[in-house]
Scaffold this active site. Structure first.
Site, PDB file in Angstrom:
ATOM      1  N   LYS A  13       0.831  -1.218   0.000  1.00  0.00           N
ATOM      2  CA  LYS A  13       0.000   0.000   0.000  1.00  0.00           C
ATOM      3  C   LYS A  13       0.860   1.259   0.000  1.00  0.00           C
ATOM      4  O   LYS A  13       0.663   2.171  -0.802  1.00  0.00           O
ATOM      5  CB  LYS A  13      -0.945   0.022   1.221  1.00  0.00           C
ATOM      6  CG  LYS A  13      -1.854  -1.192   1.325  1.00  0.00           C
ATOM      7  CD  LYS A  13      -2.769  -1.126   2.518  1.00  0.00           C
ATOM      8  CE  LYS A  13      -2.061  -1.180   3.879  1.00  0.00           C
ATOM      9  NZ  LYS A  13      -1.334  -2.454   4.139  1.00  0.00           N
ATOM     10  N   ARG A 171       0.538  -9.458  13.634  1.00  0.00           N
ATOM     11  CA  ARG A 171      -0.171  -8.465  12.815  1.00  0.00           C
ATOM     12  C   ARG A 171      -1.044  -9.137  11.774  1.00  0.00           C
ATOM     13  O   ARG A 171      -2.144  -8.660  11.480  1.00  0.00           O
ATOM     14  CB  ARG A 171       0.851  -7.526  12.143  1.00  0.00           C
ATOM     15  CG  ARG A 171       1.429  -6.520  13.135  1.00  0.00           C
ATOM     16  CD  ARG A 171       2.758  -5.969  12.683  1.00  0.00           C
ATOM     17  NE  ARG A 171       2.664  -5.222  11.448  1.00  0.00           N
ATOM     18  CZ  ARG A 171       3.671  -5.084  10.573  1.00  0.00           C
ATOM     19  NH1 ARG A 171       4.832  -5.674  10.814  1.00  0.00           N
ATOM     20  NH2 ARG A 171       3.511  -4.366   9.511  1.00  0.00           N
TER      21      ARG A 171
HETATM   22  P1  ADP Z   1       2.195  -1.880   3.256  1.00  0.00           P
HETATM   23  O1  ADP Z   1       2.195  -0.367   3.241  1.00  0.00           O
HETATM   24  O2  ADP Z   1       0.985  -2.450   2.565  1.00  0.00           O
HETATM   25  O3  ADP Z   1       2.385  -2.452   4.621  1.00  0.00           O
HETATM   26  P2  ADP Z   1       4.757  -1.642   1.816  1.00  0.00           P
HETATM   27  O4  ADP Z   1       4.408  -0.777   0.659  1.00  0.00           O
HETATM   28  O5  ADP Z   1       5.558  -1.063   2.907  1.00  0.00           O
HETATM   29  O6  ADP Z   1       3.439  -2.367   2.387  1.00  0.00           O
HETATM   30  O7  ADP Z   1       5.518  -2.924   1.205  1.00  0.00           O
HETATM   31  C1  ADP Z   1       5.962  -3.984   2.073  1.00  0.00           C
HETATM   32  C2  ADP Z   1       7.316  -4.478   1.575  1.00  0.00           C
HETATM   33  O8  ADP Z   1       7.164  -5.146   0.312  1.00  0.00           O
HETATM   34  C3  ADP Z   1       8.354  -3.399   1.322  1.00  0.00           C
HETATM   35  O9  ADP Z   1       9.602  -3.931   1.650  1.00  0.00           O
HETATM   36  C4  ADP Z   1       8.248  -3.118  -0.170  1.00  0.00           C
HETATM   37  O10 ADP Z   1       9.476  -2.648  -0.716  1.00  0.00           O
HETATM   38  C5  ADP Z   1       7.909  -4.505  -0.716  1.00  0.00           C
HETATM   39  N1  ADP Z   1       7.009  -4.483  -1.876  1.00  0.00           N
HETATM   40  C6  ADP Z   1       5.992  -3.631  -2.124  1.00  0.00           C
HETATM   41  N2  ADP Z   1       5.352  -3.943  -3.267  1.00  0.00           N
HETATM   42  C7  ADP Z   1       5.982  -5.061  -3.750  1.00  0.00           C
HETATM   43  C8  ADP Z   1       5.788  -5.890  -4.918  1.00  0.00           C
HETATM   44  N3  ADP Z   1       4.807  -5.646  -5.786  1.00  0.00           N
HETATM   45  N4  ADP Z   1       6.620  -6.941  -5.081  1.00  0.00           N
HETATM   46  C9  ADP Z   1       7.608  -7.204  -4.179  1.00  0.00           C
HETATM   47  N5  ADP Z   1       7.838  -6.472  -3.074  1.00  0.00           N
HETATM   48  C10 ADP Z   1       7.034  -5.410  -2.860  1.00  0.00           C
HETATM   49  P1  ADP Z   2       1.481  -2.147   8.003  1.00  0.00           P
HETATM   50  O1  ADP Z   2       0.694  -1.760   6.816  1.00  0.00           O
HETATM   51  O2  ADP Z   2       2.887  -2.501   7.723  1.00  0.00           O
HETATM   52  O3  ADP Z   2       0.810  -3.169   8.863  1.00  0.00           O
HETATM   53  P2  ADP Z   2       1.033   0.458   9.294  1.00  0.00           P
HETATM   54  O4  ADP Z   2       2.172   1.363   9.122  1.00  0.00           O
HETATM   55  O5  ADP Z   2      -0.206   0.720   8.505  1.00  0.00           O
HETATM   56  O6  ADP Z   2       1.600  -0.990   9.046  1.00  0.00           O
HETATM   57  O7  ADP Z   2       0.622   0.371  10.819  1.00  0.00           O
HETATM   58  C1  ADP Z   2       1.576   0.102  11.827  1.00  0.00           C
HETATM   59  C2  ADP Z   2       0.872  -0.022  13.166  1.00  0.00           C
HETATM   60  O8  ADP Z   2       0.214   1.222  13.484  1.00  0.00           O
HETATM   61  C3  ADP Z   2      -0.240  -1.056  13.228  1.00  0.00           C
HETATM   62  O9  ADP Z   2       0.247  -2.358  13.509  1.00  0.00           O
HETATM   63  C4  ADP Z   2      -1.111  -0.506  14.362  1.00  0.00           C
HETATM   64  O10 ADP Z   2      -0.539  -0.763  15.620  1.00  0.00           O
HETATM   65  C5  ADP Z   2      -1.036   0.990  14.126  1.00  0.00           C
HETATM   66  N1  ADP Z   2      -2.119   1.474  13.235  1.00  0.00           N
HETATM   67  C6  ADP Z   2      -1.994   2.072  12.009  1.00  0.00           C
HETATM   68  N2  ADP Z   2      -3.195   2.359  11.488  1.00  0.00           N
HETATM   69  C7  ADP Z   2      -4.117   1.950  12.398  1.00  0.00           C
HETATM   70  C8  ADP Z   2      -5.540   1.936  12.428  1.00  0.00           C
HETATM   71  N3  ADP Z   2      -6.272   2.417  11.409  1.00  0.00           N
HETATM   72  N4  ADP Z   2      -6.131   1.420  13.529  1.00  0.00           N
HETATM   73  C9  ADP Z   2      -5.430   0.942  14.556  1.00  0.00           C
HETATM   74  N5  ADP Z   2      -4.097   0.887  14.585  1.00  0.00           N
HETATM   75  C10 ADP Z   2      -3.432   1.388  13.514  1.00  0.00           C
END
Ligand code: ADP
Ligand code: ADP
Ligand code: ZN
Length: 216
Positions: A13, A171
């Site tokens: 995302k 998570r």
């Molecule tokens: P989110 O915001 O949904 O938690 P991120 O955008 O941070 O996810 O992506 C999670 C990890 O996967 C990061 O290390 C990112 O560089 C990698 N990543 C994101 N999109 C892809 C993809 N299409 N293929 C492989 N790795 C990806």
């Molecule tokens: P990822 O997409 O890698 O899981 P985020 O950066 O979106 O991680 O979120 C990291 C942490 O921040 C979550 O594990 C949670 O603890 C908190 N968080 C973020 N957004 C929310 C939400 N909408 N509601 C509750 N907790 C949240």
């Protein structure tokens, strides 16, 4: 254009959002980034959120709802917004619906980036994040030009505390229990679009853009 970018942790995302906001010129509202900035700056909000985040749990709904209400009322959301990481529970989605009705900016579409659990673990465990601008990288799939350094702002990358194996599992469990039901929620509302997130970053970007182009 009023969009939620939806999907499990590690779906991509944030990676997609960073490119999408350049193309569509709307603000990226990442609740995770906002919370991490507050933890870093030691604010009251940060102090309240930190424990939950470190354990891989959700920060309480009341906190997130207040935060998102304030953010959506800022001027830069006038022409739309790209939400990332919110909503994550049914009460958050219900509250969002009310806020958006108040400000007259209802959702156009919820884009669900679908990725298998195995891939999510692989992506999260290799993720490296910029503490300054929030850009994320991957040690194998999306490495920065200079090892360990953010392409965008030159800061030293780090591994998030919650991107360690045990917390990743927690998570994903929380996602399945509390967040996944929103797929059905938005499907019933008739605004859900599913995207295959298992492809590379460029392919996923093409797919998401294809959906967003319809709402320009
Ligand atoms: P989110 O915001 O949904 O938690 P991120 O955008 O941070 O996810 O992506 C999670 C990890 O996967 C990061 O290390 C990112 O560089 C990698 N990543 C994101 N999109 C892809 C993809 N299409 N293929 C492989 N790795 C990806
Ligand atoms: P990822 O997409 O890698 O899981 P985020 O950066 O979106 O991680 O979120 C990291 C942490 O921040 C979550 O594990 C949670 O603890 C908190 N968080 C973020 N957004 C929310 C939400 N909408 N509601 C509750 N907790 C949240
Ligand atoms: Zn950076």
């Amino acid at each position: 254009m009023n969009v939620v970018l939806f999907g499990p942790p590690g779906a991509g995302k944030g990676t997609q959002a960073k490119e999408l906001i350049k193309k569509y010129n709307i603000p990226h509202i990442s609740t995770g980034d906002i919370l991490r900035a507050n933890v870093r700056d030691g604010t009251e909000l940060g102090k309240e959120a930190k424990g939950y985040m470190d354990r891989g749990e959700l920060v309480p709904d009341s906190v997130l709802i207040g935060l998102i209400r304030n953010r959506l009322n800022e001027d830069d959301c006038e022409d739309g917004y790209l939400l990332d990481g919110y909503p994550r529970t049914i009460p958050q989605a219900d509250a969002l619906d009310g806020i958006l009705r108040e400000i007259g900016k209802p959702l156009d579409v919820v884009i669900n980036i679908d990725v298998s659990d195995d891939k999510l673990v692989e992506r999260l465990s290799g993720r490296r994040t910029c503490p300054n601008c929030g850009e994320s990288y991957h040690v194998v799939f999306n490495s920065p030009e200079k090892q360990g350094i953010c392409n965008v702002c030159g800061s030293q990358l780090y591994q998030r505390d919650d991107d360690r194996e045990e917390v990743i599992r927690q998570r994903l469990t929380v996602y399945n229990q509390k967040t996944k039901p929103l797929i059905d929620y938005y499907d019933k509302a008739g605004i859900l679009v599913n995207i295959d997130g298992s492809n590379n970053v460029d392919k996923v970007f093409q797919a998401v853009s294809g959906v967003m182009d319809k709402y320009k």
